[in-house]
Design an enzyme around this catalytic site. Structure first.
Site, mmCIF file in Angstrom:
data_model
loop_
_atom_site.group_PDB
_atom_site.id
_atom_site.type_symbol
_atom_site.label_atom_id
_atom_site.label_comp_id
_atom_site.label_asym_id
_atom_site.label_seq_id
_atom_site.Cartn_x
_atom_site.Cartn_y
_atom_site.Cartn_z
ATOM 1 N N LYS A 7 -78.546 52.844 -23.430
ATOM 2 C CA LYS A 7 -78.463 52.605 -24.788
ATOM 3 C C LYS A 7 -77.190 52.775 -25.391
ATOM 4 C CE LYS A 7 -79.113 53.980 -29.230
ATOM 5 N NZ LYS A 7 -78.318 54.337 -30.412
ATOM 6 N N HIS B 104 -69.675 63.772 -33.527
ATOM 7 C CA HIS B 104 -70.861 63.168 -34.660
ATOM 8 C C HIS B 104 -70.737 63.718 -35.794
ATOM 9 C CE1 HIS B 104 -73.329 60.139 -31.656
ATOM 10 N NE2 HIS B 104 -71.973 60.326 -31.107
ATOM 11 N N ASP C 284 -78.251 36.420 -30.418
ATOM 12 C CA ASP C 284 -79.530 36.883 -30.553
ATOM 13 C C ASP C 284 -79.455 38.109 -29.778
ATOM 14 O OD1 ASP C 284 -82.174 37.316 -30.009
ATOM 15 O OD2 ASP C 284 -82.798 35.510 -29.885
HETATM 16 P P1 NDP Z 1 -79.382 25.576 -31.246
HETATM 17 O O1 NDP Z 1 -80.484 24.438 -30.886
HETATM 18 O O2 NDP Z 1 -79.356 25.960 -32.549
HETATM 19 O O3 NDP Z 1 -77.978 24.910 -31.031
HETATM 20 C C1 NDP Z 1 -77.698 24.197 -29.814
HETATM 21 C C2 NDP Z 1 -77.160 22.874 -30.298
HETATM 22 O O4 NDP Z 1 -75.899 22.989 -30.776
HETATM 23 C C3 NDP Z 1 -77.044 21.814 -28.940
HETATM 24 O O5 NDP Z 1 -78.172 21.447 -28.935
HETATM 25 C C4 NDP Z 1 -76.098 20.783 -29.669
HETATM 26 O O6 NDP Z 1 -76.604 20.007 -30.459
HETATM 27 C C5 NDP Z 1 -75.160 21.714 -30.359
HETATM 28 N N1 NDP Z 1 -73.818 22.018 -29.848
HETATM 29 C C6 NDP Z 1 -72.718 21.544 -30.605
HETATM 30 N N2 NDP Z 1 -71.663 21.924 -29.813
HETATM 31 C C7 NDP Z 1 -72.011 22.337 -28.714
HETATM 32 C C8 NDP Z 1 -71.444 22.879 -27.371
HETATM 33 N N3 NDP Z 1 -70.184 22.675 -27.287
HETATM 34 N N4 NDP Z 1 -72.516 22.988 -26.489
HETATM 35 C C9 NDP Z 1 -73.750 23.162 -26.480
HETATM 36 N N5 NDP Z 1 -74.401 22.823 -27.686
HETATM 37 C C10 NDP Z 1 -73.508 22.313 -28.697
HETATM 38 O O7 NDP Z 1 -79.345 26.753 -30.449
HETATM 39 P P2 NDP Z 1 -79.594 27.043 -28.974
HETATM 40 O O8 NDP Z 1 -80.338 25.830 -28.022
HETATM 41 O O9 NDP Z 1 -78.509 27.707 -28.386
HETATM 42 O O10 NDP Z 1 -80.903 28.085 -29.032
HETATM 43 C C11 NDP Z 1 -80.460 29.475 -29.607
HETATM 44 C C12 NDP Z 1 -81.387 29.685 -30.737
HETATM 45 O O11 NDP Z 1 -82.793 29.674 -30.065
HETATM 46 C C13 NDP Z 1 -81.215 31.026 -31.108
HETATM 47 O O12 NDP Z 1 -81.291 31.096 -32.637
HETATM 48 C C14 NDP Z 1 -82.241 32.009 -30.636
HETATM 49 O O13 NDP Z 1 -82.679 33.073 -31.541
HETATM 50 C C15 NDP Z 1 -83.416 30.839 -30.572
HETATM 51 N N6 NDP Z 1 -84.623 31.256 -29.528
HETATM 52 C C16 NDP Z 1 -84.579 32.142 -28.623
HETATM 53 C C17 NDP Z 1 -85.687 32.318 -27.795
HETATM 54 C C18 NDP Z 1 -85.359 33.369 -26.553
HETATM 55 O O14 NDP Z 1 -84.334 34.097 -26.428
HETATM 56 N N7 NDP Z 1 -86.477 33.610 -25.817
HETATM 57 C C19 NDP Z 1 -86.685 31.548 -27.915
HETATM 58 C C20 NDP Z 1 -86.621 30.571 -28.944
HETATM 59 C C21 NDP Z 1 -85.675 30.304 -29.789
HETATM 60 P P3 NDP Z 1 -76.252 18.426 -30.450
HETATM 61 O O15 NDP Z 1 -75.608 17.973 -29.257
HETATM 62 O O16 NDP Z 1 -77.245 17.568 -31.115
HETATM 63 O O17 NDP Z 1 -74.983 18.734 -31.503
#
Ligand code: NDP
Length: 422
Positions: A259, A373, A275
């Site tokens: 923690k 603390h 996240d």
């Molecule tokens: P997003 O879908 O918001 O963003 C990812 C997108 O960013 C990619 O698909 C890509 O889209 C774009 N992108 C731009 N530049 C880059 C780069 N250099 N590398 C990779 N991608 C890039 O987020 P994530 O897929 O990362 O998902 C994270 C979110 O999902 C968080 O908000 C989280 O809280 C949530 N979440 C978490 C879960 C869990 O932890 N179990 C379950 C479900 C959701 P493009 O290529 O089209 O521009």
């Protein structure tokens, strides 16, 4: 008179200091100074049923040296002692050459699970024989991540509990944490497998046991730099080793040990728009992977008496995606931190976690945790009982001397203070 320390400055003076030392732009300092809430448009579109906004302070850990580079690390946290402890550790570690970090690989894992298959062995063999097809399905499901150099890397297929067909997908999500990328690919593969084999798709989703993104940070300390007023440095170092050994064999202690690490990790994860539930789930599942919940850090003495600390923690951190591009304060935090990629950010976060653990263990095995603390707790208590800005300081001065630090004492002292000032 010596110059006041950073923590002794007012908030305005701290912002001015960061601008003067070229850590923060004047625009970003002005943004933080104004503490603007999110626009209704942003806040309302981020979550369902939004009814307001919730504030937490942003602070900074100064001059954290990681891989030879110096960072000003933003933290968002409600617990009063976390940043003070992180600063304390950063200072000790600076005297010892800083933290070293590395993240060997950065991949995310997804699970596709099917049930009700007539013959699990036949199904398993089909997946093994159709890897190319499934790779193509994954590419078509998320072509943009493939263009960025990422995408599905490998598929491992197993039969679990003689009931489930499990496909474990290793996916390169580049600079994103990748939950949405992974889920999209998992769902596409699940549909294809079901089309070809029948059965029921039980689930297809990312796993937060992000063991493909484990980050390691280490530090080597001259024990002399750990000395307290009462204890020699080598005694502190030995006790830190013993306290860690105890955490390895005592689950109640291991939980608190970890923690303390997460105090620092979560605060930076939050400040950088990542996240923190995902990071928490990953860290604790990693700690429990042997079947016995273990501390995430280890501390050992070298033959020459130096203390070596190491943290291993999964850090599926993103530089893009989620709320990172949406929240203005997160963007300011990134500009203050100045990391250029997700791997570098994971390294800084692992270093902060290890430092937080060092500060906590050093305090625990010497003065005890409460001493450091007390003043911070007294301040929180003073605010909680309604002390105004000018009343906080004299009230805290009285409270730290009090036998019982509690609401009743604080209320009585505040009433007395007000009476004296009438
Ligand atoms: P997003 O879908 O918001 O963003 C990812 C997108 O960013 C990619 O698909 C890509 O889209 C774009 N992108 C731009 N530049 C880059 C780069 N250099 N590398 C990779 N991608 C890039 O987020 P994530 O897929 O990362 O998902 C994270 C979110 O999902 C968080 O908000 C989280 O809280 C949530 N979440 C978490 C879960 C869990 O932890 N179990 C379950 C479900 C959701 P493009 O290529 O089209 O521009």
């Amino acid at each position: 008179m010596t110059d006041p320390k950073f923590y002794q400055l007012t908030r305005t003076e701290r912002l001015a200091w960061l601008v003067a030392h070229e850590q923060l732009s004047a625009e970003d300092a002005a943004f933080l100074a104004q503490q603007q809430p999110l626009s209704d448009e942003i806040a309302g579109s981020m979550i369902e049923n939004q009814i307001g906004q919730y504030q937490l302070p942003i602070g900074v850990v100064q001059d954290v040296v990681v891989n030879g580079q110096t960072y000003q690390v933003p933290m968002v946290v409600e617990e009063p002692s976390v940043i003070a402890a992180a600063n304390n550790a950063a200072k000790m570690v600076r005297l010892n050459g800083g933290f070293q970090t590395h993240q060997q690989q950065r991949t995310m894992l997804g699970e596709v699970v099917l049930t009700d298959l007539p013959d699990l062995k036949v199904a398993q063999n089909w997946v093994l024989a159709n890897q190319d097809l499934l790779m193509q399905i994954a590419q078509a499901a998320h072509p943009s991540i493939v263009k960025r150099g990422g995408g599905l890397l490998a598929i491992k297929v197993t039969v679990v509990d003689q009931t489930f067909l499990k496909l474990a997908l290793t996916i390169d999500t580049q600079e994103a944490m990748g939950a949405n990328i992974v889920n999209t690919i998992c769902e596409a593969i699940a549909r294809e497998v079901q089309n070809d084999l029948g059965g029921t798709i039980l689930l297809s989703v990312l796993t937060n046991a992000a063991f493909g993104a484990v980050t390691v940070a280490t530090v080597t300390l001259d024990p002399a730099t750990l000395a307290t007023k009462q204890l020699a440095g080598n005694v502190v170092a030995q006790r830190i080793v013993q306290a860690t050994r105890f955490a390895q064999v005592d689950l109640p202690r291991a939980a608190t040990h970890n923690k303390g690490i997460m105090n620092g990790v979560d605060a930076v994860v939050l400040a950088t728009g990542n996240d923190w539930r995902a990071i928490e789930a990953g860290a604790h599942s990693y700690a429990a992977q042997s079947g016995q919940y273990q501390p995430l850090t280890s501390w050992q003495l070298e033959a020459d008496g130096r203390l070596v600390g190491r943290i291993e923690i999964p850090l599926p951190i993103g530089m893009v995606g989620g709320s990172i591009g949406i929240l203005p304060a997160v963007q300011v935090a990134h500009r203050l931190l100045k990391v250029t990629n997700a791997c570098e950010l994971a390294g800084v976060i692992a270093a902060i976690g290890l430092g937080q653990n060092l500060a906590a263990l050093r305090a625990l095995v010497s003065d005890g945790i409460q001493k450091g603390h007390m003043a911070l707790q007294a301040k929180s208590l003073a605010i909680a009982v309604g002390a105004t800005e000018t009343e906080i300081e004299p009230l805290v001065a009285q409270l730290v001397q009090a036998k019982h630090l509690n609401t009743a004492t604080a209320t009585a002292f505040l009433a007395q203070l007000r009476h004296n000032n009438e």
